[in-house]
Design an enzyme around this catalytic site. Sequence first.
Site, PDB file in Angstrom:
ATOM      1  N   LYS A  79       1.046  -1.099   0.155  1.00  0.00           N
ATOM      2  CA  LYS A  79       0.153  -0.188  -0.057  1.00  0.00           C
ATOM      3  C   LYS A  79       1.141   1.223   0.141  1.00  0.00           C
ATOM      4  CE  LYS A  79      -3.721   1.587   1.827  1.00  0.00           C
ATOM      5  NZ  LYS A  79      -4.955   1.864   3.435  1.00  0.00           N
ATOM      6  N   GLU A 111     -18.965  -5.251  11.855  1.00  0.00           N
ATOM      7  CA  GLU A 111     -19.661  -3.969  12.571  1.00  0.00           C
ATOM      8  C   GLU A 111     -20.415  -5.592  12.863  1.00  0.00           C
ATOM      9  OE1 GLU A 111     -18.184  -1.801   8.781  1.00  0.00           O
ATOM     10  OE2 GLU A 111     -19.144  -4.074   9.578  1.00  0.00           O
ATOM     11  N   ARG A 129     -24.834  -1.600   9.187  1.00  0.00           N
ATOM     12  CA  ARG A 129     -24.691  -3.189   8.846  1.00  0.00           C
ATOM     13  C   ARG A 129     -24.990  -3.994   9.995  1.00  0.00           C
ATOM     14  NH1 ARG A 129     -19.308  -3.242   5.076  1.00  0.00           N
ATOM     15  NH2 ARG A 129     -20.590  -4.454   4.209  1.00  0.00           N
TER      16      ARG A 129
END
Length: 641
Positions: A288, A377, A405
């Site tokens: 990344k 979540e 969610r």
Amino acid sequence: MHIEPGSLLKTINSPEDLKKVPREQLHQVCDELRQYIIDVVSVHGGHFAASLGVVELSVALHYAYNTPYDQLVWDVGHQAYGHKILTGRRDAFPSNRKYKGLSGFPKRSESEYDTFGVGHSSTSISAALGMAMAAKYKGETDRKAVAVIGDGSMTAGMAFEAMNHAGVADSDVLIILNDNCMSIDPNVGALKAYLTDISTSHTYNKLRDDVWKILGKLPIGKRFTREMASKLEAGIKGMVNKSSNLFEALNLRYFGPIDGHNITKLVDTLKDLRDIPGPKLLHIVTVKGKGYALAEKDQTKWHAPGLFDKITGEIYKKKFDTPQPPKYQDVFGHTIIELAEHNKKIFGITPAMPSGSSLKFMMEKMPDRAFDVGICEQHAVTVSAGMATQGMRVFCNIYSSFMQRAFDQVVHDVAIQKLPVVLCLDRAGLVGEDGPTHHGAYDIPYFRCIPNMVISAPMNEQELRNLMYTAQLESTELPFVIRYPRGEGMLSDWRKPFEEITIGKGRKLRDGKDVAILSFGHPGNFAAAAIRELRGEGITPAHFDMRFAKPLDEELLHEALTNYERIVTVEDGTVVGGFGSAILEFMQQHGYKNEVRILGIPDRLVEHGTLKELHHECGYDAAAIAAEVRSLTTSNMAEAI
């Protein structure tokens, strides 16, 4: 400021143009694409490190596949900048995430190459599988579907559900696992260790590469070669690296890991995989922030750094002459530590957002009492509920948009059992440049309809501290929601002694005449600013900071509705079913006939822009509140005449 793309990149307006580039020049395309992203984001802002890490993959996918006929789905979409630039949006890219400009995420209405709208994680495999199943049903046997998902997104249950189905759906879908050990913050959990085991097993990878090299030189048919390779792969995986059988156990043919920055290897591999039918997974290893040293070194900081000097790496910060108030999330992060130092039952939970939510402070200071559970979540809510059954006071910090969610878990695992979990909803209301996938517009209605819930919102940092203090008290026996906006601090002198707030009690900030403003949460500051302006014009509305959308302060409401004929409600949430609706319901129950204007997020999708632009567009900034009060005051005068 005009930013000029490189000599090759400026000729690429579509994947068809990209395919005209000789294979040996693809590395130059990658270099120019990476530099263009750096140039534009440094000047105009946006997500940064994620797209740099998949430059080669973006080029290889559009080079090897027939997009947009072949369906390409990017998970979350932070990493899709290269994809956007290669698909006809290069010249518009500087408008990315700006008001009326390009979305920061793939968006179906923006381009035919954006096959699925994303913004939340872990949806790509399900979406791509659905596309592959539809293609099979329609007889489109040459049409391919590809999902690109990061190792962080792979931690979510939905990704495993989708792989479990893909293994038996007999559909032609390719899952590309982009493994960089990061989401926004460093990844956590057993999956991280598992992928590390695969990617660092030198014996397994050397044997696997040797098998493919040998078989590639044999004078036998391509299909037979693949069949032999598959059998040998299975044997190698079983003998050398048993943990690599996870994906194979789900009936996904596993390929990799390979270097995600080797453009030639990627193109060759993707072209081969395009010809292999059925469900399969390609594991690539990337960095990344690749190509920008500072981003490679501190990937969390450079996920979305804002504007910066690309040469020195200096991230530009606004300079102020006076001390500035802290962000709400930082007040949360420091306050939970203060509370936990005095209450040994307090824990902190967040699903993969320790930096964004500022729970990172507690994780550093109290690592045994604060946890990042990954992009999960639903699990975050239920594990908090499990701890609450044992007497713990858990602050479960989830962005408002992401809390959607876990709605089922809040209903069944928290509310029905009356467990005193503290649900801290960061980024409640409009969030700015991230747009409709991230706006926290709906939490007031979807929590207000659940029994046994307390729903609160602070008007400033001190109120946030006091609500947190109240929520952790033994006397608080119900699930306790505290919603607060992104950033937007108000008080420089915020660290004051805690005070308990009586649940369901608001406060009257100003008396007035004719019109009363009932505000919920941070927009009370917009109302206060409007009142200051109006008082200079001789108009004196009253102001009530209600604090709670559930339970409502009935005593305060009776006072307001009895003494003021006209009411303006203000909230940083949808006007459908929200705080204003709660006031109308109360009025109906008690026979009030006051004239009411509800200000908040309108019943439509609000696109991206700065908070100032969006508050103005949605009509609940200080100017809009003042205009509404003037309108009501004028109508009152006209009626009197």
